[in-house]
Each structure stands twice: as C-alpha cells, then as structure tokens.
Write an enzyme that holds these catalytic residues in place. Structure first.
Site, PDB file in Angstrom:
ATOM      1  N   CYS A 197       5.545  -4.515  13.346  1.00  0.00           N
ATOM      2  CA  CYS A 197       6.462  -3.983  12.077  1.00  0.00           C
ATOM      3  C   CYS A 197       7.529  -4.283  12.205  1.00  0.00           C
ATOM      4  O   CYS A 197       8.506  -5.247  11.157  1.00  0.00           O
ATOM      5  CB  CYS A 197       6.417  -2.847  11.734  1.00  0.00           C
ATOM      6  SG  CYS A 197       6.715  -1.585  12.810  1.00  0.00           S
TER       7      CYS A 197
ATOM      8  N   VAL B 268       0.964  -1.226   0.055  1.00  0.00           N
ATOM      9  CA  VAL B 268      -0.207  -0.354   0.249  1.00  0.00           C
ATOM     10  C   VAL B 268       1.017   1.065  -0.200  1.00  0.00           C
ATOM     11  O   VAL B 268       0.966   1.894  -0.767  1.00  0.00           O
ATOM     12  CB  VAL B 268      -0.959   0.058   0.866  1.00  0.00           C
ATOM     13  CG1 VAL B 268      -1.816   1.298   1.674  1.00  0.00           C
ATOM     14  CG2 VAL B 268      -1.690  -0.733   1.450  1.00  0.00           C
TER      15      VAL B 268
ATOM     16  N   GLU C  61       5.876   4.868   5.781  1.00  0.00           N
ATOM     17  CA  GLU C  61       6.208   3.503   6.967  1.00  0.00           C
ATOM     18  C   GLU C  61       5.736   2.409   7.235  1.00  0.00           C
ATOM     19  O   GLU C  61       4.329   2.341   7.167  1.00  0.00           O
ATOM     20  CB  GLU C  61       6.754   4.828   8.500  1.00  0.00           C
ATOM     21  CG  GLU C  61       7.229   5.821   9.226  1.00  0.00           C
ATOM     22  CD  GLU C  61       8.569   4.471   8.852  1.00  0.00           C
ATOM     23  OE1 GLU C  61       9.170   3.822   8.866  1.00  0.00           O
ATOM     24  OE2 GLU C  61       8.985   5.679   8.937  1.00  0.00           O
TER      25      GLU C  61
HETATM   26  P1  NAD Z   1      -2.275  -1.680   5.431  1.00  0.00           P
HETATM   27  O1  NAD Z   1      -1.072  -1.615   4.879  1.00  0.00           O
HETATM   28  O2  NAD Z   1      -3.200  -2.768   4.563  1.00  0.00           O
HETATM   29  O3  NAD Z   1      -3.744  -0.408   5.257  1.00  0.00           O
HETATM   30  C1  NAD Z   1      -2.590   0.534   6.190  1.00  0.00           C
HETATM   31  C2  NAD Z   1      -3.481   1.442   6.274  1.00  0.00           C
HETATM   32  O4  NAD Z   1      -3.590   1.733   4.540  1.00  0.00           O
HETATM   33  C3  NAD Z   1      -5.290   1.407   6.265  1.00  0.00           C
HETATM   34  O5  NAD Z   1      -5.227   2.147   7.384  1.00  0.00           O
HETATM   35  C4  NAD Z   1      -6.077   0.901   5.504  1.00  0.00           C
HETATM   36  O6  NAD Z   1      -7.505   1.197   4.835  1.00  0.00           O
HETATM   37  C5  NAD Z   1      -4.563   2.019   3.851  1.00  0.00           C
HETATM   38  N1  NAD Z   1      -4.971   1.556   2.358  1.00  0.00           N
HETATM   39  C6  NAD Z   1      -5.242   0.252   2.213  1.00  0.00           C
HETATM   40  N2  NAD Z   1      -5.327   0.506   1.046  1.00  0.00           N
HETATM   41  C7  NAD Z   1      -5.340   2.393   0.952  1.00  0.00           C
HETATM   42  C8  NAD Z   1      -5.260   2.875  -0.519  1.00  0.00           C
HETATM   43  N3  NAD Z   1      -5.427   2.039  -1.173  1.00  0.00           N
HETATM   44  N4  NAD Z   1      -4.968   3.659  -0.199  1.00  0.00           N
HETATM   45  C9  NAD Z   1      -5.363   4.847   0.069  1.00  0.00           C
HETATM   46  N5  NAD Z   1      -4.936   3.954   1.759  1.00  0.00           N
HETATM   47  C10 NAD Z   1      -5.497   2.943   1.874  1.00  0.00           C
HETATM   48  O7  NAD Z   1      -1.979  -2.545   6.503  1.00  0.00           O
HETATM   49  P2  NAD Z   1      -1.957  -3.242   7.979  1.00  0.00           P
HETATM   50  O8  NAD Z   1      -2.419  -4.192   7.917  1.00  0.00           O
HETATM   51  O9  NAD Z   1      -3.069  -2.269   8.573  1.00  0.00           O
HETATM   52  O10 NAD Z   1      -0.897  -2.670   9.302  1.00  0.00           O
HETATM   53  C11 NAD Z   1       0.104  -3.995   8.727  1.00  0.00           C
HETATM   54  C12 NAD Z   1       1.438  -3.133   8.149  1.00  0.00           C
HETATM   55  O11 NAD Z   1       1.952  -2.509   8.309  1.00  0.00           O
HETATM   56  C13 NAD Z   1       2.278  -4.170   7.875  1.00  0.00           C
HETATM   57  O12 NAD Z   1       2.942  -4.645   7.158  1.00  0.00           O
HETATM   58  C14 NAD Z   1       3.078  -3.723   8.874  1.00  0.00           C
HETATM   59  O13 NAD Z   1       4.829  -4.456   8.589  1.00  0.00           O
HETATM   60  C15 NAD Z   1       3.142  -2.447   8.705  1.00  0.00           C
HETATM   61  N6  NAD Z   1       4.009  -1.459  10.046  1.00  0.00           N
HETATM   62  C16 NAD Z   1       4.187  -0.808   9.799  1.00  0.00           C
HETATM   63  C17 NAD Z   1       4.855   0.643  10.338  1.00  0.00           C
HETATM   64  C18 NAD Z   1       6.347   1.257  10.847  1.00  0.00           C
HETATM   65  O14 NAD Z   1       6.675   1.701  11.440  1.00  0.00           O
HETATM   66  N7  NAD Z   1       7.578   0.985   9.615  1.00  0.00           N
HETATM   67  C19 NAD Z   1       4.807   0.404  11.929  1.00  0.00           C
HETATM   68  C20 NAD Z   1       2.996  -0.506  11.662  1.00  0.00           C
HETATM   69  C21 NAD Z   1       2.640  -1.509  11.105  1.00  0.00           C
END
Ligand code: NAD
Length: 504
Positions: free
Chosen positions: A290, A237, A256
């Site tokens: 993450c 994403v 991130e």
């Molecule tokens: P995800 O990418 O599925 O969703 C994250 C957010 O993005 C949600 O609010 C979702 O609705 C939104 N989203 C999804 N598709 C979109 C689009 N096309 N346009 C705009 N927004 C969109 O992630 P998740 O399942 O919620 O979280 C898990 C992931 O997050 C894991 O990969 C984890 O490693 C990562 N993560 C990273 C950090 C960091 O700081 N590096 C911290 C926590 C989680």
C-alpha cells in the site's frame, strides 16, 4: 489440530466457538510463483457460517470481558512464543502463498511477532487514568471499555502482520473477534488460527471464517451483532464497507486503504541514497505494498542523472520465485494483478508518458506457471494534470518519474491525488524536509528513506481517501475501545460542576 497436509496442500477449516468446522464448498489457494502447487484448500463460507461465528463471538464476549488485561496479555504472550517457534515455517508459507521473496516473507512474520510482543506488554500498561474534577470531593476517571464483537477483514499482501495489528489489540481490550482473511492467502490465516488455538484463547474469543469478500465478508459487515469492523484493503472495498455499515449507527468502521505514494528527490539529494530509496520503495513486494512509490518526483536539475542511475539499478532487479536467494522481485499475486499492471502501462503510454523501461510479462521457461512481470518505468518531463496513470494506484512495478522545478512544485504534484498514505523526501537540507513534512498530505512520512518501512509501535494509516483516520498498529487500541468518563462523589452532599444549583 495441527495442519493436515494432503497432496492438494494444507486443509484449512473455519474455526468457530473452539471447533474446526468443515464446509460443503471449498476453494484452492495456489502458489503465484508456480500455480501448479496448491498451497491449500479452504472453506468457501456462506452468510450462515459468518453468522455462526458472530454468534459464538457474542457469547464468548460475556466471559472474556471479565478477564483482566494482564491475563489476556499472558495468552497473547503464549501466542508470541509460538510465533517464534514457527517463524521459519511461517516465513516460507508466506512466500509460497503470496509470492514475496523469503526475506520479505520473514519480515512479515517478524513484524507480526513484534506486534504480539508489543500488545502483550500493553497488558500491564495503564488502560485509563484519573483526572481532576472541578469539585474536590469528586474523583473522575477516563477508562477504556471493550466494544464487543469485532470483525477483522484483511488483505493478502501482509497476510500475517496486518491481521495481528487488528486482532491482538482487540482481544487484549476484552473484545472478541471474527477474522476474515483474504481469499488469496487463506492458509496463512489458517496457520495464525492454529497458533491462536494452541496459545489458549478460550472458545469463541477468536474465530476465523474463510471465503470471498462478497459473500462471507459482506455478511459479517452487515451482521447486527457486530460492534466494529477493522478493514484493510482497497479503496473501492473500504468505501463500500464504510457506506454499508453506516446504516447501523452504532457500528464503528476503521478503513486502511490504498495509496499513490511518492518519493520526492530534491536538487541537493545524495543520489546514491535517492536511487536506493526509490528502487526499494518502487519494487519491494513487486510494487504490491500500500506504501509502494509509484511516483518518483524529481527536481529537474538532477533528473537526467537520477534517471540514468535509477534505470541502471531497475534493469538489475532479478525477477523469479521468491524461494530463490538471488530474487529481488517475486510474482504478482494473480492474473488480475497482471491485467491491472498492463492497463496502467497502456494508459501511461496513451497519456503521453515516455517509456524508459518497457517491462515484459514473463511467460517462458521457469516463469511459465507464475504471474511474473518486469519493472515498467516511464517519464513525464513536465507534470501533466488529470492523468489516470499518475493518480491511480497500480499495485505493481509500474513507476513514473516526474520532473519538477523545486520543492513547492514537488509537493503540489505529490498532493494531486485522492490518496494520502506514504511520502518520502530525499534531501540534505533540514529546512526543506521540514517544509515538505508540513505541506504534503500523508499519514507516513520518511526522510532519506524509502516510502516503505513500518514499525508496529508507530501508527500506520493514511489521510484523504487512504484511510478514515483510525490508524492500525500503535493507535488501534482507540478503535477497539470506548473511552468512557466515570465520576465518583466522596462527599455527603451533591455538589455539581459549573456552579449548577442543587436546590430543589
Ligand atoms: P481487497 O480490497 O480486494 O480485499 C481486502 C479484503 O476485503 C479481503 O479479505 C476481501 O475478501 C475483503 N472484501 C472484498 N470485498 C468485500 C465486501 N464486499 N465486503 C467485505 N469484505 C470484502 O484488497 P486486496 O487486493 O486484498 O489488497 C490490496 C489493497 O489493499 C491495495 O489497495 C492496498 O493498497 C491495500 N492495502 C492497504 C494497507 C493499509 O494499511 N493502508 C495495507 C495493505 C494493503
């Protein structure tokens, strides 16, 4: 509005321009430990809802930017007081909505409170400085200016702390915000929005739009009046958002994303510290951080002993509803999480991993209505390149033990993924950790600790495909402000730098 609790849980609404707004379509947020419990219901927002929120934020920016940093920090301080008041209630909500054990739910809320305290304190810190000019009669300044409307898109696994890493520095600096929480944890987002409203942020300064990423999130990313997007979530994403927003040259994006983190255990390690660090890094939040360590890279000289000790402890990990005191690992977030865990486990076997702990999907008795799995642990005595299971994020309790010969091979193996988020090394030798520190690719490094353990006054971010170089928490003020140069002449004539002639 205080939360309305109905038999179908808390009723969340969008909050746009200081008004709670209902929507025609809704979705349910279920407790992943017991899906019979509806934690709440939230709007399934459309692109039009998203546009309304951006327009409200754009209008509010004109007056909010005129406030002093000190005044804005005072409202953030009000918010911090409310977080303290509601800490226990919010902690339980985090556990009920995203499944992590209560101690972890509380740590999420405490981290959020720390962020609020930290950002409130920044209101009285310098937000620019004077520098010397080549010309004595000139004063030069480096100042920060807000960017405008900032969209904060956040994941479910830290539903309280991560939104605050992004939202609070944004509003402190004079920006206005549209917050799109994860559709897995809308009620935690709703609770934050209630507290923002109660703290006294004026209408339009912080808005919330619930719904899916594909609909509401996408509309926010594409909106022309958005100046910056602060995204935390998966690599797929994040990549899509970066590419989509790049069409508008003025849009700033901070991403991130995920990791394939590791704990490196060197031959001289204290094995008790090593095993504790690895269990915490691998299984806290059921591996859904993450920064979770999906790889334990262990010197072959101690690997058999380490493995035996690690397995002894991993077998004792208690799985269950996080509201119970004795539970170490709560459920996975949803069925997709279970499918991903199963897929990674199957690939590990196909790719030649020796399965040491064949964790099961738990479906009987107390587990019948939740998404519960046990730890899955496998071993590669020799590193095998190009394996899916050793390179891709599993986001679940799926853990590889990899045998290596010494520190240099350990770091080569560590670096052999597209990610670069978190790395821990266990050693008693300061020369070794120093070498590892300088040769491994990561944004978060630890010695004799697990690969987890963020604090808000440190930058939080990764390198390579884990992030695009704009860390969250401490460093985010740089992402939400333009740093401008401003020069004033005090002389009665114009004198230019670099000896540039002013003769006409
Ligand atoms: P995800 O990418 O599925 O969703 C994250 C957010 O993005 C949600 O609010 C979702 O609705 C939104 N989203 C999804 N598709 C979109 C689009 N096309 N346009 C705009 N927004 C969109 O992630 P998740 O399942 O919620 O979280 C898990 C992931 O997050 C894991 O990969 C984890 O490693 C990562 N993560 C990273 C950090 C960091 O700081 N590096 C911290 C926590 C989680």
């Amino acid at each position: 509005m205080n939360s309305v609790q109905t038999i179908s849980g808390i009723q969340a609404r969008n909050y746009i321009d200081g008004q709670w707004v209902a929507s025609a379509r809704q979705f349910e947020s279920l407790n992943p430990a017991d899906t019979r419990e509806v934690v709440g219901v939230a709007p399934l927002s459309t692109a039009a809802d998203a546009a309304q929120a951006v327009e409200a934020a754009k209008r509010a920016f004109e007056t909010w930017r005129e406030q002093s940093w000190v005044r804005r920090a005072e409202i953030i301080d009000n918010f911090a007081q409310l977080m303290k008041r509601d800490l226990e209630e919010m902690s339980r909500l985090v556990t009920r909505e995203c499944g992590k054990p209560l101690n972890e739910g509380r740590a999420d809320v405490v981290e959020a409170l720390h962020m609020a305290q930290y950002v409130a304190g920044m209101g009285r810190q310098p937000n620019g400085f004077a520098v010397s000019s080549e010309i004595p009669a000139k004063d030069a300044f480096i100042l920060r200016k807000p960017k405008g409307v900032i969209v904060c898109i956040t994941p479910w696994n830290f539903p309280v702390a991560i939104p605050l890493w992004a939202i609070l520095p944004s509003v402190l600096a004079g920006n206005t915000v549209v917050f799109k929480p994860s559709e897995e944890t809308p009620i935690c987002g709703h609770k934050l929005m209630e507290l923002f409203a109660e703290a006294g942020f004026p209408p339009g300064v912080i808005n919330i739009v619930h719904g899916t990423g594909e609909e509401a999130g996408d509309a926010l990313v594409k909106h022309p009046d958005v100046a910056a997007i602060l995204f935390t979530g998966s690599r797929a994403v994040g990549k899509y958002i970066q590419q989509t927003a790049a069409v508008d040259l003025y849009k700033f994006v901070a991403t991130e994303m995920g990791g394939k983190n590791a704990t490196i255990v060197l031959a001289d390690a204290d094995l008790d510290i090593a095993v504790n660090a690895c269990v915490l890094g691998a299984f806290k939040t059921s591996g859904q951080r993450c920064v979770s360590s999906g790889r334990l890279i262990v010197d072959r000289k101690i690997e058999p002993k380490f493995t035996q000790m690690f397995l002894d402890k991993a077998r004792r990990v208690r799985v269950g509803n996080g509201l119970r005191d004795d539970v170490f690992m709560g459920p996975l977030i949803n069925q997709d999480g279970i499918a991903k865990w199963k897929h990674h486990n199957a690939r590990a076997t196909e790719e030649g991993g020796e399965v040491l702990l064949d964790g099961k999907h738990l479906t009987d008795g107390d587990y019948a209505y939740g998404h519960f799995v046990e730890p899955f642990v496998y071993r590669f005595k020799q590193y095998k390149q190009s394996t899916f299971c050793l390179r891709e994020e599993a986001f679940s309790p799926h853990v590889a033990i990899i045998g290596v010969d010494g520190m240099e091979e350990a770091v080569r193996v560590y670096n052999d993924t597209e990610y670069g988020l978190s790395m821990a090394v266990i050693t008693e030798d300061y020369r070794k950790w120093r070498w590892v520190r300088d040769h491994a690719d990561y944004g978060l490094g630890y010695v004799n600790l697990p690969s987890i353990g963020a604090e808000v006054h440190l930058p939080f971010g990764g390198v390579k495909s884990s992030g695009n170089g704009h860390p969250g928490a401490e460093g985010i003020i740089d992402s939400v402000t333009h740093r401008i140069a401003f020069t004033v002449n005090h002389a009665r004539e114009i004198v230019m730098a670099q000896g540039l002639s002013t003769k006409v």
